[in-house]
Design an enzyme around this catalytic site. Structure first.
Site, PDB file in Angstrom:
ATOM      1  CB  CYS A 131      64.664  61.151  91.486  1.00 52.19           C
ATOM      2  SG  CYS A 131      65.378  59.921  90.388  1.00 52.19           S
ATOM      3  CB  CYS A 134      65.010  61.607  87.743  1.00 47.54           C
ATOM      4  SG  CYS A 134      64.426  60.168  88.626  1.00 47.54           S
ATOM      5  CG  ASP A 135      65.048  65.519  88.294  1.00 48.26           C
ATOM      6  OD1 ASP A 135      64.659  65.272  87.144  1.00 48.26           O
ATOM      7  OD2 ASP A 135      64.323  65.436  89.294  1.00 48.26           O
TER       8      ASP A 135
END
Ligand code: NAP
Length: 305
Positions: A131, A134-135
């Site tokens: 992701c 997300c990261d």
């Protein structure tokens, strides 16, 4: 006992909830552990009709939820742990809590697929991710790989260019599967390059990712390329584990439907990515959710007559 339980809360489940709630079925939506589904981990959605400027994925899903709640849907933010569809009323458990309904819509979607390497598992959260939204933030000025050749891979790669110094798309063939507009976007981006005909054999690193061992499928040559992070974008697996033995699934685990939304159990309907092996778009999932709600509504009316 309720008329309808909807399991899953992506565009399919929440659109089904809007339609069912407006039909006064007072649906219970069991949203799962990722309320809003896959769109909540994307950024800009550019192709959902009605938003000419684009809309952030999480905002789109929040709006769908509010629209359903406005007409009386109820929402549980937890995971279904067991179902019993062998007789009516259908039973759906969330932990120890049992819910019963005359009809069920399954819209549990799909989750990111992993390569299945031991090193990938070991280094998850230590440079390996599925992701970018997300990261990606953690990879400022670093060099990262994105594995895959579809729209997701290009989308992840493009997003990562906000942070990373260099993004390499590692693909097992020599052309992308992604749509023309996405392919063009990637090829124009000076931060994105490609490693064609390459399959990851191992993610290298002790505590954190330091590189990736790749095999060239044409020459068989194996080389280690230095990377600070590896993002997987190799497709999805349908979320049907909890329905095994209860509903008919195909060989890849997708929920089987006939006449668009009918599963093998009368009164249980399927829609969205959990049944979709072909389109997998937010808008097609939403349309499919509307169809499932209409079919459930008709089926419930038939049972009364
Ligand atoms: P996808 O289209 O199925 O692409 C998966 C990619 O991963 C393919 O290029 C595939 O290679 C590769 N792959 C699969 N298994 C692999 C493995 N074990 N090792 C190495 N590579 C592997 O999946 P997706 O990109 O997630 O897209 C899914 C759907 O969502 C598509 O319909 C797409 O259009 C849609 N989507 C749309 C948008 C958008 O419109 N903005 C964004 C994201 C996704 P091959 O090409 O060789 O099969």
């Amino acid at each position: 006992m309720r008329d309808l339980i909807i399991i899953g809360s992506g565009p399919a489940g929440l659109t089904a909830a809007i339609y069912a709630a407006r039909a006064d079925l007072k649906p219970l939506v069991i949203e799962g552990t990722q309320p809003g589904g896959q769109l909540t981990i994307t950024t800009e959605v550019e192709n959902f009709p009605g938003f000419p400027e684009g809309i952030q994925g999480p905002e789109l899903m929040e709006r769908m939820r509010q629209q359903a709640q406005r007409f009386g849907s109820e929402h549980v933010f937890d995971l279904v742990t067991r179902v019993d569809f062998s007789k009516r009323p259908f039973k759906v458990w969330v932990g120890d809590t049992k819910h019963e309904a005359k009809a069920v819509i399954v819209s549990t979607g799909a989750s990111a697929r992993w390569l299945g390497l031991e090193s990938e598992k070991r280094l998850q959260g230590r440079g390996v991710s599925a992701c970018a939204t997300c990261d990606g933030f953690f990879f400022r000025d670093m060099k990262v790989a994105v594995v895959g050749g579809g729209d997701s891979a290009v989308e992840e790669a493009t997003f990562l260019t906000r942070f990373a110094r260099e993004v390499v798309i590692v693909h097992r063939r020599n052309e992308l599967r992604a749509s023309a507009v996405m392919r063009e976007r990637a090829s124009r981006d000076p931060k994105i390059s490609f490693l064609w005909d390459s399959i990851p054999e191992e993610i290298v690193g002790d505590d954190v990712v330091t590189g990736m061992k790749v095999r060239n499928v044409k020459t068989g040559a194996v080389s280690t390329v230095p990377f600070d992070g590896v993002f997987l974008a190799i497709g999805h697996t349908p979320n049907t584990e909890v329905f095994k033995g209860q509903l008919d699934l195909d060989e890849k685990g997708y929920l089987k439907v006939e006449r668009m939304t009918h599963t093998n159990i009368p009164g249980v309907f399927g829609c969205g990515d959990v049944v979709d092996t072909r389109y997998r778009q937010a808008i097609t999932a939403a349309g499919w959710g509307a169809m499932a709600a209409l079919d459930a509504q008709h089926w419930l009316t038939e049972q009364k007559n």
